[in-house]
Structure formats: C-alpha cells, structure tokens
Design a protein around this motif. Sequence first.
Motif, mmCIF file in Angstrom:
data_model
loop_
_atom_site.group_PDB
_atom_site.id
_atom_site.type_symbol
_atom_site.label_atom_id
_atom_site.label_comp_id
_atom_site.label_asym_id
_atom_site.label_seq_id
_atom_site.Cartn_x
_atom_site.Cartn_y
_atom_site.Cartn_z
ATOM 1 N N TRP A 297 49.801 66.987 24.136
ATOM 2 C CA TRP A 297 49.463 68.199 24.884
ATOM 3 C C TRP A 297 50.372 69.358 24.474
ATOM 4 C CZ3 TRP A 297 47.817 67.805 30.683
ATOM 5 C CH2 TRP A 297 46.771 66.877 30.804
ATOM 6 N N SER A 298 49.924 70.576 24.803
ATOM 7 C CA SER A 298 50.735 71.784 24.639
ATOM 8 C C SER A 298 51.281 72.213 25.998
ATOM 9 C CB SER A 298 49.887 72.918 24.045
ATOM 10 O OG SER A 298 49.363 72.555 22.795
ATOM 11 N N CYS A 299 52.368 72.994 25.984
ATOM 12 C CA CYS A 299 53.013 73.417 27.233
ATOM 13 C C CYS A 299 53.265 74.916 27.245
ATOM 14 C CB CYS A 299 54.343 72.689 27.424
ATOM 15 S SG CYS A 299 54.201 70.903 27.654
ATOM 16 N N TYR A 300 52.995 75.488 28.418
ATOM 17 C CA TYR A 300 53.175 76.922 28.676
ATOM 18 C C TYR A 300 54.184 77.087 29.809
ATOM 19 C CZ TYR A 300 51.768 81.553 30.552
ATOM 20 O OH TYR A 300 51.741 82.832 31.019
ATOM 21 N N GLY A 301 54.986 78.130 29.755
ATOM 22 C CA GLY A 301 55.990 78.381 30.787
ATOM 23 C C GLY A 301 55.459 79.267 31.880
ATOM 24 N N GLY A 302 54.886 78.675 32.924
ATOM 25 C CA GLY A 302 54.296 79.439 34.013
ATOM 26 C C GLY A 302 55.312 79.790 35.089
ATOM 27 N N ASP A 303 54.845 80.529 36.086
ATOM 28 C CA ASP A 303 55.709 80.867 37.217
ATOM 29 C C ASP A 303 54.869 80.987 38.477
ATOM 30 O OD1 ASP A 303 54.403 83.312 36.996
ATOM 31 O OD2 ASP A 303 56.221 84.521 37.097
ATOM 32 N N MET A 304 55.549 81.148 39.600
ATOM 33 C CA MET A 304 54.914 81.479 40.861
ATOM 34 C C MET A 304 55.091 82.986 41.076
ATOM 35 S SD MET A 304 53.658 78.585 41.803
ATOM 36 C CE MET A 304 53.237 78.874 43.512
ATOM 37 N N HIS A 305 54.947 83.453 42.305
ATOM 38 C CA HIS A 305 55.263 84.854 42.595
ATOM 39 C C HIS A 305 56.765 84.905 42.876
ATOM 40 C CE1 HIS A 305 51.073 85.800 42.527
ATOM 41 N NE2 HIS A 305 50.816 84.872 43.432
ATOM 42 N N GLU A 306 57.518 85.353 41.881
ATOM 43 C CA GLU A 306 58.975 85.223 41.878
ATOM 44 C C GLU A 306 59.658 86.568 41.688
ATOM 45 O OE1 GLU A 306 58.541 80.932 39.488
ATOM 46 O OE2 GLU A 306 59.558 82.635 38.536
ATOM 47 N N THR A 307 60.909 86.640 42.108
ATOM 48 C CA THR A 307 61.785 87.744 41.739
ATOM 49 C C THR A 307 62.469 87.381 40.422
ATOM 50 O OG1 THR A 307 63.829 86.933 42.765
ATOM 51 C CG2 THR A 307 62.240 88.047 44.216
ATOM 52 N N GLY A 308 63.302 88.298 39.934
ATOM 53 C CA GLY A 308 64.061 87.989 38.724
ATOM 54 C C GLY A 308 64.922 86.758 38.887
ATOM 55 N N LEU A 309 65.462 86.551 40.091
ATOM 56 C CA LEU A 309 66.274 85.362 40.347
ATOM 57 C C LEU A 309 65.428 84.102 40.184
ATOM 58 C CD1 LEU A 309 68.942 84.064 41.300
ATOM 59 C CD2 LEU A 309 68.118 84.350 43.654
ATOM 60 N N LEU A 326 54.177 77.920 24.261
ATOM 61 C CA LEU A 326 53.114 78.908 24.431
ATOM 62 C C LEU A 326 53.574 80.179 25.144
ATOM 63 C CD1 LEU A 326 50.142 76.550 25.402
ATOM 64 C CD2 LEU A 326 50.637 77.571 23.168
ATOM 65 N N GLY A 327 54.888 80.407 25.178
ATOM 66 C CA GLY A 327 55.395 81.611 25.820
ATOM 67 C C GLY A 327 55.635 81.408 27.301
ATOM 68 N N CYS A 328 55.894 82.525 27.997
ATOM 69 C CA CYS A 328 56.252 82.453 29.415
ATOM 70 C C CYS A 328 55.572 83.559 30.196
ATOM 71 C CB CYS A 328 57.762 82.542 29.597
ATOM 72 S SG CYS A 328 58.456 84.186 29.287
ATOM 73 N N GLU A 329 55.646 83.441 31.508
ATOM 74 C CA GLU A 329 54.928 84.329 32.421
ATOM 75 C C GLU A 329 55.870 85.088 33.358
ATOM 76 O OE1 GLU A 329 52.150 82.364 35.245
ATOM 77 O OE2 GLU A 329 50.617 83.320 34.024
ATOM 78 N N PHE A 330 57.092 85.328 32.941
ATOM 79 C CA PHE A 330 58.101 85.877 33.837
ATOM 80 C C PHE A 330 58.054 87.410 33.854
ATOM 81 C CE2 PHE A 330 60.227 81.932 31.998
ATOM 82 C CZ PHE A 330 59.626 81.099 32.923
ATOM 83 N N TYR A 331 56.934 87.939 34.320
ATOM 84 C CA TYR A 331 56.706 89.382 34.272
ATOM 85 C C TYR A 331 56.920 90.086 35.608
ATOM 86 C CZ TYR A 331 52.269 88.453 36.635
ATOM 87 O OH TYR A 331 51.324 88.063 37.547
ATOM 88 N N HIS A 332 56.956 89.354 36.718
ATOM 89 C CA HIS A 332 56.973 89.995 38.034
ATOM 90 C C HIS A 332 58.134 90.977 38.196
ATOM 91 C CE1 HIS A 332 54.302 86.607 38.806
ATOM 92 N NE2 HIS A 332 53.973 87.136 39.954
ATOM 93 N N ALA A 333 59.319 90.561 37.774
ATOM 94 C CA ALA A 333 60.509 91.392 37.990
ATOM 95 C C ALA A 333 60.372 92.766 37.346
ATOM 96 C CB ALA A 333 61.750 90.676 37.456
ATOM 97 N N ARG A 334 59.749 92.819 36.165
ATOM 98 C CA ARG A 334 59.620 94.087 35.451
ATOM 99 C C ARG A 334 58.343 94.844 35.810
ATOM 100 N NH1 ARG A 334 61.353 96.060 30.426
ATOM 101 N NH2 ARG A 334 63.308 95.042 31.011
#
Length: 376
Positions: A297-309, A326-334
Amino acid sequence: MGRIMSELLQKITDVKVWHIRVPVVSTRSHGIGDIEGGFEVVLLRLTSEGGQEGWGEAACWSVFTGSPEASYYALSRYLRPLILGRMVSEREQIMGAALYAIAHATEAKAALESALLDLEGKILNQPVWALFGQKSQARIPLSVSIANPDFEEDKQLLQKISADGVRLIKLKTGFKSHQFDIMRCEYIRKNHPELSLRIDFNQGLEAEEGLSRTLDLATFEPDFIEQPVRAHDYETMAEINRQCPVLLLADESVFGPEDVKKAISQDIAGGVSIKVMKSGGISRARKTAQIAVKAGWSCYGGDMHETGLGHLPGVHLIASCPEITLGCEFYHARYYLTEDILCTNFPINEGDVVVPDRPGLGFAPDLEKIEALNLR
C-alpha cells in the motif's frame, strides 16, 4: 551524555488541560459534516521537576474520531493518574497503560504521547523525529484541501496557494451534487494544470452510488480518491477498489494497526491516510504505515482539524517514517485558521512543510492566545 540521560528520571509534576475553540476563515464541507465559524481542540501541557514543558493537542471531530468533551475528560480524569509522578523516561510504559485505561479516545492518547515526546526531546536537546531514528525527509510536500461550498471563494484560495508554491490539492467531494463535483474538477483541470489533484469523499456516498460516482471522477486522473463510502462498508470499498483505475485510499476505515491488517486482508484499498490523531499517537501511526507499505500500500500524511501545535507531531511522524510518501495535509495553521496558536509561524516554505530540527516539537504555543480561546 550520562548526565543528560539522568535528566529523564525527573518526575512529571503537573498536568494542565485546556478546551479551546479556534476561529476559522470560512465554512468547509465534507462528506460527513461541515465546519463553520471554528473548531474545538483540547490542549495538554506536562511540566517536569526541572521546569521543562511538553505540549500536545487532541484534535477531535465528533462525526469522525470523537468529541472534544471526551478528550478533555480522558486527559483530565482518566489518563492524569497514569502521568503524575511518573518519570519522563517512562514514556512507553505510560502509553502502554493509556492504551487500555480508556477505550477509544485516540486523540487524547495522541496528545499525551506528543507531550511526552516534546518533553523528552527538550531534555535530550533533540527533535522529536530523532527519538525514532534518522530523518527520512527534510521537506514534506503540502496538500491544501478545497472544501468551501462557495466555490467562488475557493477559486481565490486556489490562486493564493498556487502563488505560494503549493502543488498538491485535495478536492472535498460528496457533500453537494455530483454535477458540483464534476464542475469543480473541470475548472481545476482547465485553470490550474500546475496543481496535482486528489479527491476525498469523506464517506459522502451511499453504497449504491459509490462505484459510479467514484469512476466518474476517476476520469479526471487524480493521484488518488479517498474513502467514497462509510467506514464500515468494507464490501463496497473492496468493489470500488477492484474497478477504480486510480489509487483508492482508506481513511475513516483505518484508524490504527489493527484496522489496517483487516483492511489489507479484505483488499478495500491500495493506500491509507495516516493520522496521528486517529492512530493514538506517533508510535502507533508509524506501525500502521509500516504494515501498510509491507503489504504494498501507499501512505499519505493526513490530519484532523488542527492548529499548528496539532500539526507538529504529524510533521515529526513523516520525517521519521519513510513509508509516508504522498505528502501531507498540514495546511490549517497557514490557510484556514484566523490566527494560529503557535508563538511563531508554522513552518511552510514554497509549498513544503519544513521539518524542524530544534528540540522537542520545535515550536511552542502562545499561552495568552490559549487562555483567550479557553472554553472552561
């Protein structure tokens, strides 16, 4: 080195928990629910005898992993006795006990492990990723989700992130009509050929429409299509996986190592979204990714509704886990919060998240901002 290691023998003397609501800039819709006005997270701070602090975040969503109230009481009532008076060096023992001290509550357990790792890293003067071994990548390609029911607003976001160097987007689908989803895919393909497209239904489709609507959007040749139907519907996921010409990702169907073994055995997907919050911490998330990749399988770095912390443990996870490619989804903070709670900006540069090398998580939250957002 011996003196530094002995510092890990100091005890944890204080456990502080906050429940905060963080304002956001727009409505975002997903197959299983909307975010409007803001979202709630639970924060944890551990303090050691020497005065060092370790921070963690439990990012919850009631329709997915659980409620913030559940995480708050998991940390303040059920997990607190496992922490107070324990040595910083006992991280693995504490997490082993936490696994069975309260059922579920994966976000609370993720916050606990994050705070313990942050504390340990600061004492050892090492970044969290280094506590797991070598750094597999210094920069992680960032994906930004397109999820506003008002697509005119999202057109402006697409222009902004493209100008910032972001090259990955995930289109949230299944929350309005099929034609709305097709229209947005057509617009993105025509007007933003520089962007790699991913599609995420967040369980938004009924079983009887799952295959046809997934195959329709597969004609736009996205990198992957994520979780078209309900988490428990392994049968429909497997059928879609057999017929879909692009990579199918499981998200809500797979929380941790136990789930991924079952998912692999039933061939429900070809990849998985790895999230610290749903796994119950970095350690279990790493194990989930390792099992998945071993099965092809392949893996992607997901997130929930998160702050930068909340993003930071995921950054250290991917930095220490070469299986996540496959990259990450850490966009909420910005790109989504009205204002983040970190003291300094979450590290994004030219479309990538930059892995911090400073001790612990690498960044600290602003206590004044936390107190201003506190709900309790």
